[in-house]
Design a protein around this motif. Sequence first.
Motif, PDB file in Angstrom:
ATOM      1  N   HIS A  65       0.813  -1.216   0.000  1.00 14.87           N
ATOM      2  CA  HIS A  65       0.000   0.000   0.000  1.00 14.87           C
ATOM      3  C   HIS A  65       0.847   1.266   0.000  1.00 14.87           C
ATOM      4  O   HIS A  65       0.302   2.371  -0.090  1.00 14.87           O
ATOM      5  N   ALA A  66       2.153   1.117   0.123  1.00 16.01           N
ATOM      6  CA  ALA A  66       3.043   2.282   0.153  1.00 16.01           C
ATOM      7  C   ALA A  66       3.216   2.849  -1.251  1.00 16.01           C
ATOM      8  O   ALA A  66       3.281   2.109  -2.230  1.00 16.01           O
ATOM      9  N   THR A  67       3.297   4.149  -1.330  1.00 17.01           N
ATOM     10  CA  THR A  67       3.505   4.780  -2.627  1.00 17.01           C
ATOM     11  C   THR A  67       4.956   4.608  -3.060  1.00 17.01           C
ATOM     12  O   THR A  67       5.860   4.431  -2.237  1.00 17.01           O
ATOM     13  N   GLU A  68       5.155   4.666  -4.369  1.00 20.58           N
ATOM     14  CA  GLU A  68       6.511   4.485  -4.909  1.00 20.58           C
ATOM     15  C   GLU A  68       7.452   5.563  -4.377  1.00 20.58           C
ATOM     16  O   GLU A  68       8.626   5.300  -4.112  1.00 20.58           O
ATOM     17  N   ARG A  69       6.918   6.752  -4.190  1.00 17.25           N
ATOM     18  CA  ARG A  69       7.750   7.851  -3.688  1.00 17.25           C
ATOM     19  C   ARG A  69       8.320   7.531  -2.307  1.00 17.25           C
ATOM     20  O   ARG A  69       9.475   7.823  -2.005  1.00 17.25           O
ATOM     21  N   HIS A  70       7.511   6.904  -1.461  1.00 15.57           N
ATOM     22  CA  HIS A  70       7.972   6.588  -0.110  1.00 15.57           C
ATOM     23  C   HIS A  70       8.882   5.361  -0.101  1.00 15.57           C
ATOM     24  O   HIS A  70       9.764   5.254   0.744  1.00 15.57           O
ATOM     25  N   SER A  73      12.317   6.598  -1.557  1.00  9.50           N
ATOM     26  CA  SER A  73      12.915   7.792  -0.953  1.00  9.50           C
ATOM     27  C   SER A  73      14.255   7.440  -0.321  1.00  9.50           C
ATOM     28  O   SER A  73      14.630   6.272  -0.201  1.00  9.50           O
ATOM     29  N   TYR A 116       3.000   9.158   8.236  1.00  7.33           N
ATOM     30  CA  TYR A 116       2.743   8.320   7.059  1.00  7.33           C
ATOM     31  C   TYR A 116       2.442   6.880   7.456  1.00  7.33           C
ATOM     32  O   TYR A 116       1.462   6.278   6.972  1.00  7.33           O
ATOM     33  N   LEU A 120      -1.051   4.646   7.011  1.00 12.22           N
ATOM     34  CA  LEU A 120      -1.108   3.356   6.320  1.00 12.22           C
ATOM     35  C   LEU A 120      -1.785   2.296   7.188  1.00 12.22           C
ATOM     36  O   LEU A 120      -2.633   1.537   6.712  1.00 12.22           O
ATOM     37  N   ASN A 123      -5.587   3.095   7.557  1.00 13.84           N
ATOM     38  CA  ASN A 123      -6.347   2.934   6.312  1.00 13.84           C
ATOM     39  C   ASN A 123      -6.420   1.492   5.838  1.00 13.84           C
ATOM     40  O   ASN A 123      -7.395   1.115   5.170  1.00 13.84           O
ATOM     41  N   HIS A 124      -5.411   0.682   6.165  1.00 11.27           N
ATOM     42  CA  HIS A 124      -5.342  -0.648   5.553  1.00 11.27           C
ATOM     43  C   HIS A 124      -5.337  -1.821   6.543  1.00 11.27           C
ATOM     44  O   HIS A 124      -5.572  -2.953   6.120  1.00 11.27           O
TER      45      HIS A 124
END
Length: 368
Positions: A65-70, A73, A116, A120, A123-124
Motif C-alpha cells: 500500500h506504500a507509494t513508490e515515492r515513499h 525515498s 505516514y 497506512l 487505512n489498511h
Amino acid sequence: MNVAQINIFVGILLEEDENRNFMRIQRRRLRDELNPFDLTNNAFRQMFRLDKNSVYQLINSLLPHATERHILSGIPFTTKVFATLNFISTGSYQNSVGCNSWISLSQTSISRSIHYICELIVNHLLQQWVKFPITPEEKFFVKNGFYEKYNLRGIVGAIDGTHVDILAPPETDENFPPFVYINRKGKHSINVMLISDSSCKILACSARFPGSTHDSAIWQISGIRVHLSRSYFEGDVSSRLIGDSGYPLEPWLFTPFLQPANQAEEQFNALLTTGRNVIERTNGVLKGRFRCLSRHRALIYSPDRAANIIYTCCVLHNIALHANLILPEEEIEHYREDNVNRHDQHNNDLLHIGRNLRNNYIRENIII
C-alpha cells in the motif's frame, strides 16, 4: 572587516558546512549499515514492543500500500516503520527517537514517518485487526469466552472510556476548538471508547471525540450501538455489552444496579464488576505496552493525528496478543478512570425493556 577577515570567516563557514554534511553522511551510513533485526530478541521487544516475526509481517502488510515515492525515498521504508514503532512504544520525543543509532533520522523525518506509517496502518489494517463480532459464529466465540472466564452469558464485549492527553490545539483552530478538549481534570484530551473481549482483545475503538464529551454521549452515536440495536429488534435478544453506571441501561447494554435491593442484585453487580475488569486491564495493557498513550505523557499532535496514533496502537495491541506477547505485570498501567456521574436515562422505553431483561437474566442465571 577587511577582505582577509572576510575570507577567513567564509572559510570557517564552509568548513562547518562540510563537517555537518560529513556527519549527516556518517549518520546515514551508520543507519543503513545497522539492522534492528540483528538485535537480540529481548532488546528488540523492549525497543519496538513486538517480536521480530510480527514486525516482519507488519512491514510486508504495509508495503503493497506504500507509494513508490515513499519506497524509493532516501529513507528505507523499514526504517520508517521502526521509527514509528519506537516512538509509539517508548513515548519519547521525536529527537530522542531520531538520535537512536539503530534509526538515526532527523526530527522532521521522524515526524513525517510517524504520520505516514500511522495513516497506512489506519487505512489498511484497522478494519482487519479491530473487528466487532457481527456473525453468529463470531458472537458465539466472544460469548463463550466471557462465560468460561466470568460465568456471564450472552456478553459480546465490555465497554469503557479512557482519556489520552494531547497538546492543546491553537486558540485560532476552528476545526479543533481547544476548550472542548478540556476534560473534568482540566487537561486537554481525547476521550477514547474501547470495547474488548474476555482476552483483552480490542473489538472496537473510537478516538473521534474531545475530552469534554461524556462516555454515554459517545455511546449514543456509536456505530456499535446502532448495530446492536438493529440486531435486537431483528431478533437477537441474547447479545449485549457490559458497562459501568456511566452508560445507559439498554436491552443490549447491561449496567450495574445503583442501589441493589437484594442479594441477587448484589451478586449480579459482583459478576458484572468481575467481567468489566477485563476492559480496565485492556486499557492498562494498551497504555503500558505503548507508552505514548500513558497518563504520564501527552501526544504532542493535533487531535486528528493523535487519533491516528491511538488507532495504530490498538492495531499493534491486537497484533501483540495474536503473537502471544505477554506484557510483564509490572509494566501494565493500573489506573481506573471512574465515571463521577451516573448516566441520566432519557429513553424510558429502552430503560423499561433493559430493566426487564436484566431482571430476567438474574432469575435465569443467579443462584442464591
